[in-house]
Design a protein around this motif. Structure first.
Motif, PDB file in Angstrom:
ATOM      1  N   SER A 225       0.817  -1.219   0.000  1.00 52.75           N
ATOM      2  CA  SER A 225       0.000   0.000   0.000  1.00 52.75           C
ATOM      3  C   SER A 225       0.847   1.264   0.000  1.00 52.75           C
TER       4      SER A 225
ATOM      5  N   VAL B 193       3.792   1.529  -1.800  1.00 53.61           N
ATOM      6  CA  VAL B 193       4.685   1.559  -2.952  1.00 53.61           C
ATOM      7  C   VAL B 193       4.441   2.797  -3.809  1.00 53.61           C
ATOM      8  N   LYS B 194       3.179   3.102  -4.094  1.00 50.69           N
ATOM      9  CA  LYS B 194       2.863   4.233  -4.977  1.00 50.69           C
ATOM     10  C   LYS B 194       3.326   5.561  -4.401  1.00 50.69           C
ATOM     11  N   GLY B 195       3.402   5.646  -3.099  1.00 52.09           N
ATOM     12  CA  GLY B 195       3.829   6.894  -2.478  1.00 52.09           C
ATOM     13  C   GLY B 195       5.324   7.050  -2.383  1.00 52.09           C
ATOM     14  N   GLY B 196       6.064   6.150  -3.029  1.00 49.81           N
ATOM     15  CA  GLY B 196       7.517   6.297  -3.026  1.00 49.81           C
ATOM     16  C   GLY B 196       8.250   5.198  -2.302  1.00 49.81           C
ATOM     17  N   GLY B 197       7.533   4.170  -1.822  1.00 56.03           N
ATOM     18  CA  GLY B 197       8.200   3.055  -1.158  1.00 56.03           C
ATOM     19  C   GLY B 197       8.928   3.498   0.094  1.00 56.03           C
TER      20      GLY B 197
ATOM     21  N   ASN C  86       8.438   7.015   0.991  1.00 56.85           N
ATOM     22  CA  ASN C  86       7.090   7.418   1.392  1.00 56.85           C
ATOM     23  C   ASN C  86       7.116   7.835   2.857  1.00 56.85           C
TER      24      ASN C  86
ATOM     25  N   ASP D 222       7.665  -6.071  -1.197  1.00 58.65           N
ATOM     26  CA  ASP D 222       7.183  -4.851  -1.853  1.00 58.65           C
ATOM     27  C   ASP D 222       8.188  -3.706  -1.814  1.00 58.65           C
TER      28      ASP D 222
END
Length: 776
Positions: A498, A500-504, A507, A533
């Motif tokens: 959850s 990953v999209k925010g920068g891993g 994030n 992930d």
């Protein structure tokens, strides 16, 4: 009274006695029959009592997989009054109702501790494949407000295990141990390996197992949390000492895909001068899934495994290698186990691969497993095992899967003991192979007695979220209260998709969660970064000078500063049946406020730990137990216990308190555990009460400590006279320090906290193994 009247009275008394039930004395206690059951009371020691019940006249054979203690000669007083027979050891009284079969346990003053429910034993005939047996149920009655702990590692967020129903069958993230211990100072182990339902409600507390020839449980009187654990270890085995390096920082990822990738991680830690001791190789180093768990390296991605392992060692690190209980259909192991009818025919991980687990219950199969593991992996010089899926993973579940025959009976009848015998096979075979390297096993599941196999259980593939993080604290504490001291968790949680999209790793939300989780892990038996992930190596989060990098480095360094304290605490685990993570009631049982606290604990006997488990938390309430005073680790402020305080929690602070009356050895700044000897060791003294501490040292690996080759130095602080006594050194080993400096620091609120040893000490003493007294 007339003579005729006396005669009638004597005859009547004889008749009444004739109606009283009879029992037979045995070498361990007594046997009798009651309520269509054969009942036996067996004393394994003055404090440990086994209760065994079975349908009357039905023979059976029971050899425990968990219990290894042989009954010791125990002096018993046995008396009978009507239908009640009483057995007394020097520690416990057991009353057996010869008419109903009910058993009651009391202390020697007659105060009831634990009792069965009237007519609480039930046997329901069932078919276990083609064998006639029973579903067996045993019910007890607890005091209304009695607090109990245990049941293994349950992800229910509960510390007190009252008022719930729990299905005990091992699975990923759920370790099921049918053991409980009470605040009243006793424990109960229900010795059954089939799926079992634990129920506690106002009517009863019960264990209800799907398969069992008998009702078989052990009552353990310990008098305290530590005492109960000591009895459980006496019954099921002591915990050996891990090598020193395991207590450092360990890095993992799901997964390193080539040997170069793995080596680059170790090299980067060394280049950054961030401490590291273990690197973990997860799955598929063998290649395709059809070659699952081949116990050999794929020649393309790992062309030189011996060179890789040598390089890890040159970099002063250690290598864990994963191994599973299942084998892909193209492996040599699969072929051999299939030919010898040693495969269990159900689906295990990975899906659609044809992978099957081996029959871990078969001692010959366990030896075959080790022979492949030794030839393909251990002989190359690896250091530890990651025994994954030790429940095991079970996918596409069908009811008939549980009817699978194993060496010990149906899979259903022994399922919960799978990790115990699997892990035990690796431990026992490595010990037969060499004593030069301590067995180090990281595994995902456990059962009662697994502490004797050098196993460190992690909490499985937990989700990366705050709620899950919070639940790890009571999960780990209850697991430890079952007598198994080594437990850890994936730092940051396993499933982090959850974020990953925010920068891993960049994030901000994941950075906060991961960093708070790392702070918690610093104060668990094993500090280990792992997950899928998102790669978790410290440099993934930024560079030195970036806040999140610096906070992680701070806590890794703190872990290494505490190595002398932690290793000595680990020795207490091995030598005195101690615990590393400790529920608060273990040290403060008289303080009723602590009995159900599920977000604080003791790390050893000196540190109170209060992990920050809420997103964005700027301050946290912390209860400091009564009958003690406390030092805030970060400020050295001294605070009286028995109250709740509010602690500011910027991202680099987790609330930590040191109990007044503590002696803490503080290690040097190092890049790996054995980089420097403790020849100028700092001793921090937290006054406000008398204190003692045993500083333990040995070779750091090998089993020579079992032969007495170690050093133990006892420190004692007299708070009234402000005198530190350092006793004569006990025992010795070849590479030990014969002379050394102890740099003494008396902690006061005026001293600023220092992560590294203080540049200025209160006194330095030269120690050569003989007693010294120092006044501060």
């Amino acid at each position: 009274m007339k003579k005729e009247t006396i005669t009638v009275f004597i005859v009547l008394l004889a008749v009444l006695q004739g109606f009283a039930q009879q029992y037979h004395r045995t070498s361990l206690g007594i046997k009798t029959s009651a309520e269509s059951m054969d009942v036996e009371i067996q004393f394994y020691s003055p404090e440990i009592v086994r209760v065994l019940k079975s349908p009357q006249g039905i023979p059976f054979k029971k050899e425990s997989l968990s219990v290894i203690k042989k009954p010791e000669a125990t002096q018993l007083g046995i008396s009978q009054q009507n239908n009640l027979v009483t057995l007394k050891s020097k520690a416990v009284q057991v009353d057996l109702n010869l008419q109903t079969g009910k058993v009651l346990f009391s202390n020697l003053t007659g105060n009831a501790l634990f009792t069965e429910k009237d007519y609480g034993t039930q046997f329901t005939p069932v078919k276990d494949v083609n064998r006639n047996t029973y579903a067996v149920r045993q019910a007890f009655m607890l005091d209304k407000d009695e607090v109990i702990y245990g049941l293994g590692e349950q992800q229910n967020g509960k510390m007190n295990q009252r008022n719930q129903k729990v299905y005990l069958r091992n699975e990923n993230m759920k370790v099921c141990i049918p053991f409980l211990q009470s605040i009243k100072g006793y424990g109960v182990f229900w010795d059954n390996y089939s799926p079992t339902t634990f129920t506690d409600n106002p009517q009863e507390t019960s264990f209800d197992s799907e398969i069992g020839d008998c009702s078989d449980y052990y009552f353990l009187l310990g008098g305290s949390g530590d005492g109960v654990i000591a009895q459980m270890r006496d019954l099921t085995g002591q915990a050996p000492l891990m090598p020193l390096w395991v207590y450092g920082f360990n890095q993992s990822r799901e997964r390193y895909k080539t040997q170069n990738e793995l080596l680059e991680v170790v090299q980067k830690y060394r280049n950054l001068q961030v401490p590291l001791d273990g690197i973990i190789q997860d799955w598929q180093y063998w290649g395709r899934d059809s070659m699952w768990n081949a116990m050999s390296f794929d020649h393309v991605t790992y062309p030189d495994p011996q060179g890789m392992i040598n390089k890890v060692h040159q970099l002063k690190a250690h290598l864990f290698i994963v191994a599973w209980p299942g084998f892909g259909p193209l492996t040599n192991q699969y072929a051999e186990f299939k030919e010898k009818k040693m495969l269990l025919d159900f689906d295990t991980w990975p899906p659609k691969s044809g992978t099957k687990p081996y029959d871990v219950y078969n001692p010959v199969a366990r030896d075959i497993y080790w022979n492949y593991l030794n030839k393909g992996i251990f002989s190359l010089g690896t250091d530890g095992w990651w025994l994954d899926s030790s429940e095991p993973d079970h996918i596409n579940i069908k009811d008939r899967d549980f009817d699978q025959p194993t060496f010990l009976g149906s899979f259903r009848s022994v399922i919960n003991a799978f990790p115990l015998v699997h892990v035990g096979g690796v431990y026992n075979n490595q010990r037969k192979t060499t004593s030069a390297k301590r067995v180090t096993i990281l595994t995902r599941s456990a059962f009662a007695g697994q502490q004797r196999y050098g196993a460190n259980t992690w909490s499985g593939d937990v989700r990366s979220d705050w709620q899950t993080f919070r639940k790890q604290i009571p999960a780990g504490l209850n697991f430890s209260l079952c007598g198994i001291p080594y437990w850890n968790t994936d730092i940051g949680g396993f499933f982090a998709g959850s974020f990953v999209k925010g920068g891993g790793a960049k994030n901000p939300e994941f950075q906060e969660l991961y960093t708070r989780w790392m702070q918690f892990a610093t104060f668990t038996p094993m500090m280990r970064s792992h997950g899928t992930d998102i790669p978790r190596e410290i440099y993934q989060f930024g560079n030195r000078g970036d806040e999140i990098f610096d906070v992680q480095e701070k806590f890794i360094n703190l872990r290494y500063s505490l190595l002398p304290y932690l290793y000595s605490t680990a020795w207490n685990v091995t030598h005195n049946s101690g615990s590393i993570i400790r529920a608060l009631f273990m040290d403060f049982a008289k303080d009723k406020q602590v009995l159900d606290i599920d977000n604080e604990y003791m790390f050893g006997k000196s540190f109170l730990v209060s992990p920050v488990t809420t997103k964005g938390e700027k301050s946290q309430s912390v209860y400091l137990p009564a009958n003690a005073s406390w030092f805030d680790l970060w400020t050295n402020e001294r605070i009286t216990g028995g109250k709740t305080v509010t602690k500011a929690t910027p991202i680099d602070v987790m609330p930590l308190y040191v109990k007044a009356g503590s002696i803490i050895p503080w290690g040097p700044k190092v890049q790996y555990a054995q980089e420097k000897k403790w020849e100028d060791l700092e001793i921090r003294i937290y006054p406000g009460g008398d204190a003692e501490f045993d500083l333990y040292e040995d070779e750091g690996d090998s089993y020579n400590y079992e032969k007495g080759k170690y050093s133990a130095i006892h420190f004692n602080w007299n708070d009234l006279t402000k005198t530190l006594s350092i006793a004569d050194r006990k025992n010795e080993f070849a590479s030990m320090l014969h002379t050394r400096n102890f740099k003494l620091v008396l902690i006061t609120p005026q001293k600023k906290f220092s992560l590294q040893p203080y540049s200025k000490t209160d006194k330095t003493v030269r120690y050569a193994g003989k007693k010294i007294e120092v006044k501060l």
